[in-house]
Design a protein around this motif. Sequence first.
Motif, PDB file in Angstrom:
ATOM      1  N   VAL A   1       0.823  -1.211   0.000  1.00 28.87           N
ATOM      2  CA  VAL A   1       0.000   0.000   0.000  1.00 28.87           C
ATOM      3  C   VAL A   1       0.864   1.271   0.000  1.00 28.87           C
ATOM      4  CG1 VAL A   1      -1.750   1.295   1.296  1.00 28.87           C
ATOM      5  CG2 VAL A   1      -1.899  -1.203   1.139  1.00 28.87           C
ATOM      6  N   LEU A   2       1.951   1.269   0.773  1.00 28.70           N
ATOM      7  CA  LEU A   2       2.813   2.451   0.907  1.00 28.70           C
ATOM      8  C   LEU A   2       4.184   2.190   0.304  1.00 28.70           C
ATOM      9  CD1 LEU A   2       2.047   3.420   4.623  1.00 28.70           C
ATOM     10  CD2 LEU A   2       0.860   4.170   2.546  1.00 28.70           C
ATOM     11  N   ASP A   3       4.794   3.254  -0.211  1.00 28.65           N
ATOM     12  CA  ASP A   3       6.163   3.124  -0.721  1.00 28.65           C
ATOM     13  C   ASP A   3       7.164   3.283   0.418  1.00 28.65           C
ATOM     14  OD1 ASP A   3       6.437   5.884  -0.233  1.00 28.65           O
ATOM     15  OD2 ASP A   3       6.199   6.432  -2.336  1.00 28.65           O
ATOM     16  N   ASP A   4       8.451   3.308   0.079  1.00 26.55           N
ATOM     17  CA  ASP A   4       9.486   3.387   1.115  1.00 26.55           C
ATOM     18  C   ASP A   4       9.525   4.734   1.833  1.00 26.55           C
ATOM     19  OD1 ASP A   4      10.433   4.669  -1.148  1.00 26.55           O
ATOM     20  OD2 ASP A   4      12.485   3.950  -0.922  1.00 26.55           O
ATOM     21  N   GLN A   5       8.821   5.727   1.321  1.00 25.57           N
ATOM     22  CA  GLN A   5       8.716   7.033   1.973  1.00 25.57           C
ATOM     23  C   GLN A   5       7.470   7.140   2.845  1.00 25.57           C
ATOM     24  OE1 GLN A   5      11.194   9.462   1.583  1.00 25.57           O
ATOM     25  NE2 GLN A   5      12.191   7.703   0.631  1.00 25.57           N
ATOM     26  N   GLY A   6       6.654   6.091   2.844  1.00 22.99           N
ATOM     27  CA  GLY A   6       5.415   6.104   3.612  1.00 22.99           C
ATOM     28  C   GLY A   6       4.262   6.779   2.890  1.00 22.99           C
TER      29      GLY A   6
END
Length: 89
Positions: free
Chosen positions: A44-49
């Motif tokens: 759902v989220l990428d590595d940056q949140g």
Amino acid sequence: MARLIFTQQLARFTDVPQVDTAAGELRAGLESAFALNPLLRSYVLDDQGHLRENVVIFIDGRRSSERRLLTDPLQPDSTVYVLQALSGG
């Protein structure tokens, strides 16, 4: 309580809980689901949140307007659908 529903596109990859949450904002609601299945976070989220580009969230029939902070408000009776956007030709 707001209800988060993850569609079947995500269920192909991991368990997708249906979550009832007292959270007042989208991010806190999502965190409730991630607490049940931490692997779901990476879908759902990428590595940056931030919300992944291929994920779309609808809150009470309206597309979520904030993809980075995820501060969209949730009402006690909100229904939230989290789905992967489909593409192809």
